[in-house]
Design an enzyme around this catalytic site. Structure first.
Site, mmCIF file in Angstrom:
data_model
loop_
_atom_site.group_PDB
_atom_site.id
_atom_site.type_symbol
_atom_site.label_atom_id
_atom_site.label_comp_id
_atom_site.label_asym_id
_atom_site.label_seq_id
_atom_site.Cartn_x
_atom_site.Cartn_y
_atom_site.Cartn_z
ATOM 1 N N GLU A 159 0.755 -1.191 -0.058
ATOM 2 C CA GLU A 159 0.014 -0.216 -0.150
ATOM 3 C C GLU A 159 0.813 1.188 0.071
ATOM 4 O O GLU A 159 0.622 2.222 -0.772
ATOM 5 C CB GLU A 159 -0.887 -0.087 1.365
ATOM 6 C CG GLU A 159 -1.941 -1.068 1.343
ATOM 7 C CD GLU A 159 -2.909 -1.018 0.286
ATOM 8 O OE1 GLU A 159 -3.096 0.083 -0.551
ATOM 9 O OE2 GLU A 159 -3.953 -1.703 0.349
ATOM 10 N N ARG A 163 0.648 3.709 -3.186
ATOM 11 C CA ARG A 163 -0.241 4.987 -2.789
ATOM 12 C C ARG A 163 0.842 6.300 -2.748
ATOM 13 O O ARG A 163 0.891 7.281 -3.317
ATOM 14 C CB ARG A 163 -1.127 5.050 -1.749
ATOM 15 C CG ARG A 163 -2.169 3.823 -2.041
ATOM 16 C CD ARG A 163 -3.171 3.891 -0.819
ATOM 17 N NE ARG A 163 -3.890 2.780 -0.846
ATOM 18 C CZ ARG A 163 -5.046 2.280 -0.520
ATOM 19 N NH1 ARG A 163 -5.797 3.461 -0.010
ATOM 20 N NH2 ARG A 163 -5.605 1.227 -0.507
ATOM 21 N N ASP A 292 -5.203 -9.966 -7.892
ATOM 22 C CA ASP A 292 -5.509 -8.782 -9.102
ATOM 23 C C ASP A 292 -4.348 -8.341 -9.870
ATOM 24 O O ASP A 292 -4.232 -8.469 -11.165
ATOM 25 C CB ASP A 292 -6.477 -7.940 -8.713
ATOM 26 C CG ASP A 292 -6.066 -7.157 -7.221
ATOM 27 O OD1 ASP A 292 -4.927 -7.550 -6.558
ATOM 28 O OD2 ASP A 292 -6.966 -6.279 -6.847
ATOM 29 N N GLU A 471 -12.653 0.164 -10.191
ATOM 30 C CA GLU A 471 -12.011 -0.684 -11.267
ATOM 31 C C GLU A 471 -13.121 -0.608 -12.433
ATOM 32 O O GLU A 471 -12.311 -0.709 -13.638
ATOM 33 C CB GLU A 471 -12.180 -1.849 -10.669
ATOM 34 C CG GLU A 471 -10.757 -2.331 -9.866
ATOM 35 C CD GLU A 471 -10.689 -1.821 -8.521
ATOM 36 O OE1 GLU A 471 -11.856 -1.285 -8.117
ATOM 37 O OE2 GLU A 471 -9.678 -1.732 -7.956
HETATM 38 C C1 DMJ Z 1 -6.417 0.366 -5.121
HETATM 39 O O1 DMJ Z 1 -5.783 0.392 -4.005
HETATM 40 C C2 DMJ Z 1 -5.619 -0.565 -6.217
HETATM 41 O O2 DMJ Z 1 -6.299 -0.342 -7.559
HETATM 42 C C3 DMJ Z 1 -5.239 -1.872 -5.914
HETATM 43 O O3 DMJ Z 1 -4.611 -2.572 -6.748
HETATM 44 C C4 DMJ Z 1 -6.650 -2.558 -5.577
HETATM 45 N N1 DMJ Z 1 -7.638 -2.026 -5.410
HETATM 46 C C5 DMJ Z 1 -7.689 -0.558 -4.743
HETATM 47 C C6 DMJ Z 1 -8.920 0.219 -5.387
HETATM 48 O O4 DMJ Z 1 -9.961 -0.672 -5.378
#
Ligand code: DMJ
Length: 575
Positions: A159, A163, A292, A471
């Site tokens: 994270e 971010r 994902d 998404e």
């Molecule tokens: C985000 O923090 C990023 O896209 C991450 O890869 C997974 N999902 C959240 C938002 O849904």
């Protein structure tokens, strides 16, 4: 005589006018046909001029919905206004806090030792793109004067990378090279480097930024999430490119080499790895949480270095083949394409019993990034030409590219179908019906899918919420840029209107709703940082012109921070 004269004259007039009306009719009919069938006529002219076989369009394409990539200024401005409504409330109530709670009008930090500016940094590049100069300058001042990583507390490696490191690097690039951001980015990355000091080279899940120490995830000691270890590479590689210091690149690349060796034979990756041994642990296989962005970054690493690193194309193509072979499914009622999950099961309490894999018809909201991802890969790793047309033509894509395009279009359609709720917003998790479902116990089952565990009079299950996730609009943005098809903008606008109607808090900010199938809605007191960095940015870009962050020049990190595509000056040691 007058009658004769009259009639002769009249006859002469008719004889004279008939060709004139006829020519007018032919001209109008030709103009109409050229307008209506311009694509078809254009192809005809190509053939007539001796060019090869007529080009054909890919599935999902409709000439009448092509509008090109001009900006829609009115809608774009409405999204900027929404961003200001969210940001100004945060700034008023919680400036500098990691997270924002718009109903109680408070901020909170991820650790008791204080925050590291998650929300501020996540929002910087959106402000730069939207031209919000005053807001941006105040945020920059906060980074300059208040931001510190000197916190004796554990932060999530993934994270913090996507971010904060990603946000700083993107702000550095979009601000035209403001050194403040690169200095901060380097400071952060240096504090994080010890996470890679494991026997395998896979990074630990947490990092103490003050002590510069990697820390195990207390809930899953010894394990790391596949998506988390494989979704730091765009950021660390770009930092090496900017600083000419190899170590960031090498550490991130080593992770990919470990994964490549450990991959399960069919190319699929389970969601947990053993951090000591660098091998996959028997666990779920899915495109949703913890899986994902592994798939996303395989493609995006290939794109980041201008398609020079074939190893990522190979890994991505293996993975997508396996996804098609094992996870892609069709729903019962309308044949919607979705991706299921594979859950490992042993038939008895005996640990030596045969392992089997159960296909579970569950799709997370998170999976909705994958439709756009497939369209992007179809036009990059699946392209036979360097620059594909907008929209792509059939002959510009390989067979794999065409398959991925088709699946991508279908997955976006499915994600839009999950917005068919009372609020127009999609749930966190949709379950697709299979013949063995006992549907009597399920409320609100509109045909193909339902929200599991939803019961009248009870508090909604976790699956029913919409937490301002990006998404679906991410995929709509990519799809629009690659096709110029107005239907993607129409879908995006409908989602934006639903967010405005149900998530907007009048006193400022936007909040999660706990049940997408209930009106009036109930809110949860939280505005996720990705609403500012991703959801509103992708919506803004959906209505901007095609030259604003063009996909030919930028790759988005998984938190929607655009990073420039480059030809690497540092030699990759991985092939
Ligand atoms: C985000 O923090 C990023 O896209 C991450 O890869 C997974 N999902 C959240 C938002 O849904």
């Amino acid at each position: 005589m007058s009658r004769r004269y009259c009639c002769q004259t009249s006859g002469q007039q008719n004889a004279f006018n008939m060709p004139r009306y006829f020519s007018l009719f032919v001209a109008l009919a030709t103009a109409f046909a050229l307008y209506q069938y311009s694509d078809f006529v254009g192809r005809g002219v190509q053939v007539w001029l001796g060019q090869d076989e007529p080009s054909r369009q890919l599935p999902g394409w409709s000439p009448s919905s092509y509008i090109g990539l001009e900006a829609d200024i009115t809608k774009r401005d409405a999204i900027v206004a929404a961003f200001r409504h969210a940001w100004l409330a945060y700034e008023r109530d919680a400036m500098g806090a990691d997270e924002y709670h718009p109903i109680s009008r408070k901020g909170s930090n991820l650790t008791e030792e204080g925050g590291i500016g998650y929300t501020v940094v996540d929002a910087l590049d959106t402000m730069l793109l939207m031209g919000l100069d005053a807001e941006y300058q105040r945020a920059r001042t906060w980074v300059e004067e208040k931001m510190t990583f000197e916190r004796d507390a554990d932060f999530n490696t993934f994270e913090t990378t996507i971010r904060v490191l990603g946000g700083l690097l993107s702000a550095y690039h979009l601000s035209g090279g403001d050194a403040l951001y690169l200095t901060r980015a380097r400071d952060l990355a240096d504090r994080m480097l010890p996470v890679f000091d494991t026997p395998s080279g896979l990074p630990l899940s947490m990092v103490n930024l003050q002590k510069r120490q990697g820390v195990h995830d207390k809930d899953n000691p010894g394990l790391v999430s596949t998506a988390e270890v494989s979704t730091i590479q765009l950021e660390f590689r770009y930092l090496s490119e900017l600083t000419d210091v190899d170590v960031y690149w090498k550490k991130a690349e080593r992770v990919m080499a470990v994964i490549r060796t450990a991959r399960m034979p069919p190319g699929l990756a389970s969601i947990f790895m053993d951090v000591r041994e660098g091998r996959f642990i028997t666990s779920a296989i899915r495109l949703g949480s913890r899986g994902d962005s592994y798939y996303e970054y395989l493609l995006k690493q290939f794109i980041q270095t201008d398609r020079t690193e074939g190893v990522y194309r190979e890994m991505y193509e293996d993975a997508v083949q396996a996804i098609h072979d094992h996870l892609v499914q069709k729903s019962l009622a309308s044949g919607l394409t979705y991706t299921a999950e594979l859950i490992p099961e042993r038939n008895s309490a005996d640990p030596h019993a045969q392992l089997s894999w159960r296909l579970t018809p569950k799709q997370d909201f998170l999976v909705c990034f994958f439709g756009g991802n497939l369209l992007l890969s179809a036009t990059r790793s699946g392209a036979l030409v360097q620059d594909v047309s907008v929209p792509p033509r059939l002959e510009e894509l390989s067979e794999v590219g065409r398959r991925d395009w088709t699946t991508g279009v279908e997955l976006i359609r499915t994600c839009m179908d999950t917005h068919d709720t009372k609020t127009g917003l999609a749930p966190e998790i949709a379950h697709f019906r299979i013949p063995s479902d006992n549907m009597q116990s399920v409320l609100n089952a509109p045909g193909d899918w339902y929200i599991k565990g939803a019961r009248a009079g009870e508090f909604p299950p976790y699956d029913a919420r919409y937490m301002l996730r990006p998404e679906t609009v991410e995929s709509l943005f990519v799809a629009f840029r690659l096709t110029g098809d107005k239907r993607y903008r129409e879908h995006g606008w409908a989602i934006f209107r639903a967010i405005e109607a149900h998530c907007r808090i009048p006193s400022g900010g936007y909040a999660t709703i706990v049940n997408v199938d209930e009106v009036p809605v109930r809110h949860e007191d939280k505005m996720e940082t990705f609403f500012l960095s991703e959801t509103l940015k992708y919506l803004f870009l959906l209505f901007s012109d095609g030259d604003t962050i063009p996909l030919s020049k930028y790759v988005f990190n998984t938190e929607a921070h655009p990073l420039p595509i480059f030809t690497p000056s540092i030699r990759t040691g991985f092939s």
